[in-house]
Design a protein around this motif. Structure first.
Motif, PDB file in Angstrom:
ATOM      1  N   ILE A 211     -51.598  55.667 -31.378  1.00  0.00           N
ATOM      2  CA  ILE A 211     -50.597  55.520 -30.323  1.00  0.00           C
ATOM      3  C   ILE A 211     -50.753  54.156 -29.663  1.00  0.00           C
ATOM      4  O   ILE A 211     -51.871  53.627 -29.562  1.00  0.00           O
ATOM      5  CB  ILE A 211     -50.718  56.660 -29.282  1.00  0.00           C
ATOM      6  CG1 ILE A 211     -49.391  56.860 -28.530  1.00  0.00           C
ATOM      7  CG2 ILE A 211     -51.852  56.390 -28.287  1.00  0.00           C
ATOM      8  CD1 ILE A 211     -48.341  57.518 -29.337  1.00  0.00           C
ATOM      9  N   SER A 212     -49.678  53.548 -29.231  1.00  0.00           N
ATOM     10  CA  SER A 212     -49.729  52.228 -28.584  1.00  0.00           C
ATOM     11  C   SER A 212     -48.687  52.153 -27.486  1.00  0.00           C
ATOM     12  O   SER A 212     -47.733  52.938 -27.451  1.00  0.00           O
ATOM     13  CB  SER A 212     -49.476  51.121 -29.611  1.00  0.00           C
ATOM     14  OG  SER A 212     -48.157  51.222 -30.108  1.00  0.00           O
ATOM     15  N   LEU A 213     -48.889  51.201 -26.582  1.00  0.00           N
ATOM     16  CA  LEU A 213     -47.925  51.005 -25.488  1.00  0.00           C
ATOM     17  C   LEU A 213     -46.562  50.639 -26.051  1.00  0.00           C
ATOM     18  O   LEU A 213     -45.523  51.102 -25.549  1.00  0.00           O
ATOM     19  CB  LEU A 213     -48.427  49.906 -24.546  1.00  0.00           C
ATOM     20  CG  LEU A 213     -47.496  49.564 -23.369  1.00  0.00           C
ATOM     21  CD1 LEU A 213     -47.300  50.780 -22.460  1.00  0.00           C
ATOM     22  CD2 LEU A 213     -48.034  48.374 -22.574  1.00  0.00           C
ATOM     23  N   PHE A 214     -46.544  49.834 -27.105  1.00  0.00           N
ATOM     24  CA  PHE A 214     -45.281  49.428 -27.722  1.00  0.00           C
ATOM     25  C   PHE A 214     -44.517  50.655 -28.227  1.00  0.00           C
ATOM     26  O   PHE A 214     -43.314  50.785 -28.021  1.00  0.00           O
ATOM     27  CB  PHE A 214     -45.568  48.465 -28.875  1.00  0.00           C
ATOM     28  CG  PHE A 214     -44.332  48.037 -29.628  1.00  0.00           C
ATOM     29  CD1 PHE A 214     -43.519  47.023 -29.150  1.00  0.00           C
ATOM     30  CD2 PHE A 214     -43.979  48.661 -30.823  1.00  0.00           C
ATOM     31  CE1 PHE A 214     -42.384  46.626 -29.838  1.00  0.00           C
ATOM     32  CE2 PHE A 214     -42.845  48.283 -31.516  1.00  0.00           C
ATOM     33  CZ  PHE A 214     -42.053  47.263 -31.021  1.00  0.00           C
ATOM     34  N   LEU A 215     -45.227  51.568 -28.889  1.00  0.00           N
ATOM     35  CA  LEU A 215     -44.593  52.766 -29.419  1.00  0.00           C
ATOM     36  C   LEU A 215     -44.054  53.646 -28.294  1.00  0.00           C
ATOM     37  O   LEU A 215     -42.951  54.202 -28.388  1.00  0.00           O
ATOM     38  CB  LEU A 215     -45.596  53.553 -30.265  1.00  0.00           C
ATOM     39  CG  LEU A 215     -44.996  54.719 -31.067  1.00  0.00           C
ATOM     40  CD1 LEU A 215     -44.261  54.198 -32.289  1.00  0.00           C
ATOM     41  CD2 LEU A 215     -46.092  55.685 -31.502  1.00  0.00           C
ATOM     42  N   LEU A 216     -44.833  53.761 -27.207  1.00  0.00           N
ATOM     43  CA  LEU A 216     -44.398  54.586 -26.077  1.00  0.00           C
ATOM     44  C   LEU A 216     -43.159  53.987 -25.418  1.00  0.00           C
ATOM     45  O   LEU A 216     -42.234  54.712 -25.028  1.00  0.00           O
ATOM     46  CB  LEU A 216     -45.524  54.727 -25.060  1.00  0.00           C
ATOM     47  CG  LEU A 216     -46.752  55.519 -25.527  1.00  0.00           C
ATOM     48  CD1 LEU A 216     -47.850  55.501 -24.471  1.00  0.00           C
ATOM     49  CD2 LEU A 216     -46.367  56.965 -25.853  1.00  0.00           C
ATOM     50  N   LEU A 217     -43.136  52.656 -25.297  1.00  0.00           N
ATOM     51  CA  LEU A 217     -41.957  52.002 -24.711  1.00  0.00           C
ATOM     52  C   LEU A 217     -40.739  52.162 -25.626  1.00  0.00           C
ATOM     53  O   LEU A 217     -39.614  52.326 -25.152  1.00  0.00           O
ATOM     54  CB  LEU A 217     -42.251  50.524 -24.466  1.00  0.00           C
ATOM     55  CG  LEU A 217     -43.189  50.217 -23.302  1.00  0.00           C
ATOM     56  CD1 LEU A 217     -43.532  48.733 -23.269  1.00  0.00           C
ATOM     57  CD2 LEU A 217     -42.572  50.643 -21.969  1.00  0.00           C
ATOM     58  N   LYS A 218     -40.985  52.123 -26.935  1.00  0.00           N
ATOM     59  CA  LYS A 218     -39.893  52.333 -27.891  1.00  0.00           C
ATOM     60  C   LYS A 218     -39.325  53.748 -27.754  1.00  0.00           C
ATOM     61  O   LYS A 218     -38.106  53.952 -27.756  1.00  0.00           O
ATOM     62  CB  LYS A 218     -40.393  52.101 -29.312  1.00  0.00           C
ATOM     63  CG  LYS A 218     -39.315  52.244 -30.382  1.00  0.00           C
ATOM     64  CD  LYS A 218     -39.876  51.965 -31.770  1.00  0.00           C
ATOM     65  CE  LYS A 218     -38.782  52.123 -32.832  1.00  0.00           C
ATOM     66  NZ  LYS A 218     -39.317  51.861 -34.199  1.00  0.00           N
ATOM     67  N   ALA A 219     -40.231  54.739 -27.600  1.00  0.00           N
ATOM     68  CA  ALA A 219     -39.787  56.124 -27.421  1.00  0.00           C
ATOM     69  C   ALA A 219     -39.034  56.281 -26.103  1.00  0.00           C
ATOM     70  O   ALA A 219     -38.034  57.006 -26.024  1.00  0.00           O
ATOM     71  CB  ALA A 219     -40.994  57.061 -27.457  1.00  0.00           C
ATOM     72  N   PHE A 220     -39.523  55.590 -25.074  1.00  0.00           N
ATOM     73  CA  PHE A 220     -38.848  55.653 -23.767  1.00  0.00           C
ATOM     74  C   PHE A 220     -37.446  55.052 -23.862  1.00  0.00           C
ATOM     75  O   PHE A 220     -36.473  55.614 -23.336  1.00  0.00           O
ATOM     76  CB  PHE A 220     -39.681  54.911 -22.723  1.00  0.00           C
ATOM     77  CG  PHE A 220     -39.009  54.782 -21.388  1.00  0.00           C
ATOM     78  CD1 PHE A 220     -38.812  55.887 -20.582  1.00  0.00           C
ATOM     79  CD2 PHE A 220     -38.556  53.545 -20.940  1.00  0.00           C
ATOM     80  CE1 PHE A 220     -38.182  55.777 -19.347  1.00  0.00           C
ATOM     81  CE2 PHE A 220     -37.924  53.420 -19.717  1.00  0.00           C
ATOM     82  CZ  PHE A 220     -37.741  54.547 -18.914  1.00  0.00           C
ATOM     83  N   ALA A 221     -37.338  53.924 -24.539  1.00  0.00           N
ATOM     84  CA  ALA A 221     -36.026  53.283 -24.703  1.00  0.00           C
ATOM     85  C   ALA A 221     -35.086  54.195 -25.484  1.00  0.00           C
ATOM     86  O   ALA A 221     -33.907  54.339 -25.135  1.00  0.00           O
ATOM     87  CB  ALA A 221     -36.183  51.940 -25.417  1.00  0.00           C
ATOM     88  N   SER A 222     -35.606  54.833 -26.534  1.00  0.00           N
ATOM     89  CA  SER A 222     -34.761  55.734 -27.328  1.00  0.00           C
ATOM     90  C   SER A 222     -34.322  56.932 -26.501  1.00  0.00           C
ATOM     91  O   SER A 222     -33.160  57.354 -26.565  1.00  0.00           O
ATOM     92  CB  SER A 222     -35.541  56.213 -28.563  1.00  0.00           C
ATOM     93  OG  SER A 222     -35.847  55.132 -29.409  1.00  0.00           O
ATOM     94  N   GLY A 223     -35.239  57.499 -25.710  1.00  0.00           N
ATOM     95  CA  GLY A 223     -34.891  58.639 -24.864  1.00  0.00           C
ATOM     96  C   GLY A 223     -33.905  58.285 -23.778  1.00  0.00           C
ATOM     97  O   GLY A 223     -33.123  59.134 -23.324  1.00  0.00           O
ATOM     98  N   SER A 224     -33.910  57.012 -23.376  1.00  0.00           N
ATOM     99  CA  SER A 224     -32.998  56.568 -22.318  1.00  0.00           C
ATOM    100  C   SER A 224     -31.547  56.553 -22.772  1.00  0.00           C
ATOM    101  O   SER A 224     -30.637  56.402 -21.950  1.00  0.00           O
ATOM    102  CB  SER A 224     -33.402  55.166 -21.826  1.00  0.00           C
ATOM    103  OG  SER A 224     -34.691  55.196 -21.251  1.00  0.00           O
ATOM    104  N   SER A 225     -31.321  56.728 -24.078  1.00  0.00           N
ATOM    105  CA  SER A 225     -29.943  56.838 -24.561  1.00  0.00           C
ATOM    106  C   SER A 225     -29.265  58.066 -23.970  1.00  0.00           C
ATOM    107  O   SER A 225     -28.037  58.176 -23.996  1.00  0.00           O
ATOM    108  CB  SER A 225     -29.923  56.916 -26.093  1.00  0.00           C
ATOM    109  OG  SER A 225     -30.597  58.076 -26.548  1.00  0.00           O
ATOM    110  N   ALA A 226     -30.078  58.994 -23.420  1.00  0.00           N
ATOM    111  CA  ALA A 226     -29.515  60.178 -22.759  1.00  0.00           C
ATOM    112  C   ALA A 226     -28.788  59.823 -21.470  1.00  0.00           C
ATOM    113  O   ALA A 226     -28.078  60.667 -20.906  1.00  0.00           O
ATOM    114  CB  ALA A 226     -30.629  61.186 -22.457  1.00  0.00           C
ATOM    115  N   LEU A 227     -28.952  58.592 -20.995  1.00  0.00           N
ATOM    116  CA  LEU A 227     -28.353  58.207 -19.712  1.00  0.00           C
ATOM    117  C   LEU A 227     -27.013  57.500 -19.888  1.00  0.00           C
ATOM    118  O   LEU A 227     -26.425  57.043 -18.900  1.00  0.00           O
ATOM    119  CB  LEU A 227     -29.324  57.306 -18.935  1.00  0.00           C
ATOM    120  CG  LEU A 227     -30.719  57.906 -18.697  1.00  0.00           C
ATOM    121  CD1 LEU A 227     -31.558  56.976 -17.835  1.00  0.00           C
ATOM    122  CD2 LEU A 227     -30.624  59.277 -18.047  1.00  0.00           C
ATOM    123  N   THR A 228     -26.523  57.385 -21.103  1.00  0.00           N
ATOM    124  CA  THR A 228     -25.193  56.787 -21.296  1.00  0.00           C
ATOM    125  C   THR A 228     -24.151  57.656 -20.623  1.00  0.00           C
ATOM    126  O   THR A 228     -24.193  58.880 -20.701  1.00  0.00           O
ATOM    127  CB  THR A 228     -24.868  56.671 -22.797  1.00  0.00           C
ATOM    128  OG1 THR A 228     -24.992  57.955 -23.391  1.00  0.00           O
ATOM    129  CG2 THR A 228     -25.820  55.708 -23.491  1.00  0.00           C
TER     130      THR A 228
END
Length: 607
Positions: A211-228
């Motif tokens: 696990i890495s910070l980059f991967l977590l930020l990528k997952a966060f960005a992907s999950g943020s698509s729920a806010l469209t």
């Protein structure tokens, strides 16, 4: 055509009936939150799709990531609530960015949202169509036709008016929300009563290799698509009943609470049940199957999910026309977008959105899922700009309580900017087109604005050239024979009190020229006839040269040249196909000749 239009769209509404077309909070919540609520069906799944690259043991990170998404949602809801009261006439991120950051940031926000709403329609309808074809595989080869049909139906529904479309679309949206709450409620009950094994998931806090910070930020960005779709209400304030800002703010808060509850519920259920995303079955489908089995309730969940994905397109139809109105009022896009249609909606915006969405669906063969990152980044750019614009506004104006407002917007701006950067870093192969089409859109806005400014400058009495006085009138009358059509046009030309009338005949053969001149002398010797032989059988070329010659001589004496074009109109419109459209060609050509007036004299045939 008029009868068909009445059937599809309904009777025209008077301007005085505009107030009756405003939305109450219940209907507004349904049609303006459908995009945001539909993201519950894929937002949590986007998080798991990133985490699965490390392994199922990393799924517990979906809980803190989900909390992060909820924090961003709270910041956006509070920020857009402030935008609603600060800018009660709508416009959202475009107006905020333009007034606080400048024209070009405003145009970037406006252009991003226009494209995003087009993608909203294309992606939502395609996703809903995929859900239908998954249930009925025999329809898979007709994906594009089904998606296009849905777009046409939603477009027609919106052309019938905001109130009518809201009355129909409210039921499926609330049915979806109810079905999701039942799913989450029953699932939590099963967990609380011990009907679900606690061994299906990895405990929160378990160390995970890789696990890495980059991967977590990528997952966060992907999950943020729920806010469209969160920004749609701030764009659509004019659609609300009075007091519009208060009603819009309450609707925004209700949407935020609904979205937060559903999103967090699905994220938690997916984690606790150990759901792993796969290409054959969605996360929501797996949760429903684990909770209910493949029974009636399972199919209700699937049906309402497919329906909400299709109806999410309606958010685009509600917000796109109003954003287009704001851009058109500022003269950055054509003025036609400010015109209300028969049913008091902005019909040109609705039709334009529908057509472009159909083009996208056809171009991508209905498989628009790889447009989702482009669709999401198109939202977070305006999110970032609008939050930053509000920061500038509070710092500049310093109203009561401005520090708290500033902190809310600063948090929202920081998180939105982080998500935008993460999209570019982690999904660049999918979102690089934004770096091309956004500058092109802004350039197009700029050129349209320049055109309107140039037109205004040339038409304004205080700045345009003084009108040249007209001392007389020379009428040129192209004729093709001696007929009632020509006679009718000659009578009209003589009624203009012209100083000179010149009939022009263009023969292709010498014998034809001689015969016509003899006939003309017998019929109308009082009207001067000029024949212009055309050995190459062109009508436009010799006629235009003659008009230029007459115009040069006439302009020296301040005379106006008027070309009177005879034209007969058949009884039936289809009969035009049986005749040469010479008069149409001449009229089209002369329309762009400077200082030449073109008049068509129609002669209507009776049978």
């Amino acid at each position: 055509m008029a009868a068909l239009k009445r059937l599809l769209i309904g009777r025209p509404l008077k301007s005085a009936e505009l107030g009756e077309q405003k939305l109450n909070k219940k209907k507004a919540l349904a049609i303006l939150s459908s995009d945001a609520l539909s993201s519950v069906a894929y937002g949590p799944e986007q998080i798991l799709l990133v985490l699965i690259t490390v392994g199922a043991s990393a799924f517990w990170y979906s809980i803190p990531i989900g909390i992060g998404v909820l924090i961003l949602l709270s910041a956006l809801i509070l920020s857009y609530r402030q935008i609603i009261f600060a800018y009660p006439h709508g416009g959202g991120a475009y107006v905020v960015s333009k007034q606080n950051l400048g024209i070009y940031p405003g145009l970037v926000a406006g252009g991003s949202l226009l494209v995003d709403y087009i993608l909203t329609v294309a992606v939502s309808v395609s996703a809903g169509t995929d859900a239908i074809t998954s249930a009925f595989p025999v329809l898979h080869e007709h994906t594009v036709a089904i998606a296009v049909t849905f777009v046409i139906l939603i477009t027609l529904l919106n052309l019938r008016g905001v109130t009518e479309s809201a009355s129909i679309l409210a039921y499926p949206v609330y049915l979806f929300a109810l079905a999701m709450f039942i799913l989450i409620g029953v699932g939590l009950y099963h967990i609380a009563t011990g009907q679900v094994s606690p061994n299906l998931h990895t405990p929160v806090g378990t160390p995970v290799a890789g696990i890495s910070l980059f991967l977590l930020l990528k997952a966060f960005a992907s999950g943020s698509s729920a806010l469209t779709g969160v920004e749609a209400i701030s764009n659509a304030i004019p659609n609300f009943k009075d007091p519009a800002p208060k009603n819009a703010a309450k609707t925004l808060m209700a949407m935020g609470i609904l979205l937060a509850l559903l999103f967090s519920g699905i994220v938690f259920m997916a984690y606790y049940l150990g759901i792993s995303p796969n290409a054959q079955e969605t996360v929501v489908s797996q949760i429903a199957k684990e909770t209910f089995g493949r029974n009636f309730m399972y199919f209700i969940i699937q049906g309402t999910t497919a329906l909400i994905l299709i109806l999410a397109a309606n958010t685009g139809y509600s917000a796109f026309p109003l954003l287009a109105v704001n851009l058109a009022k500022d003269r950055f896009i054509p003025r036609m977008f400010t015109v209300r249609g028969d049913r008091l909606g902005y019909s040109n915006g609705i039709i334009f959105l529908g057509l472009l969405s159909i083009v996208l669906i056809i171009a991508f063969h209905g498989q628009t899922e790889h447009l989702i990152p482009l669709y999401a980044v198109g939202v977070f750019i305006p999110f970032t700009l609008s939050q930053t614009g509000m920061i500038v506004k509070w710092v500049r104006e310093k109203p009561a309580g401005w520090v708290t407002k500033l902190i809310i917007n600063a948090i929202g701006a920081l998180i939105s900017f982080t998500v935008s950067v993460m999209f570019f870093v982690t999904k660049f192969p999918q979102i690089w087109p934004v770096l091309i089409f956004l500058p092109l859109i802004v350039y197009l806005f700029h050129r349209i604005k320049k055109h309107y400014e140039a037109v205004g400058e040339q038409l304004r009495l205080s700045t345009c050239e003084p009108a040249v006085p007209i001392e007389g009138n020379v009428v040129i009358l192209p004729v093709s024979g001696i007929t009632h059509v020509v006679e009718h046009s000659l009578n009209y030309a003589q009624s203009l009190s012209a100083d000179q009338i010149i009939a022009v005949y263009i023969p292709f053969e010498k014998e034809e020229e001689i015969r016509f001149e003899e006939k003309w002398k017998k019929w109308r010797p009082d009207v001067r006839l000029v024949t212009l032989p055309s050995p190459y059988r062109s009508i436009i070329h010799p006629l235009s040269k003659f008009i230029d010659m007459v115009h040069r001589k006439a302009s020296e004496s301040h005379y106006q040249v008027t070309v009177v074009i005879p034209q007969f109109i058949p009884k039936r419109s289809w009969q035009n196909l049986l005749h040469n459209q010479t008069s149409l060609m001449i009229r089209t050509y002369l329309l762009y000749r400077k200082d030449v007036i073109v008049t068509t004299v129609p002669y209507h045939l009776k049978k």
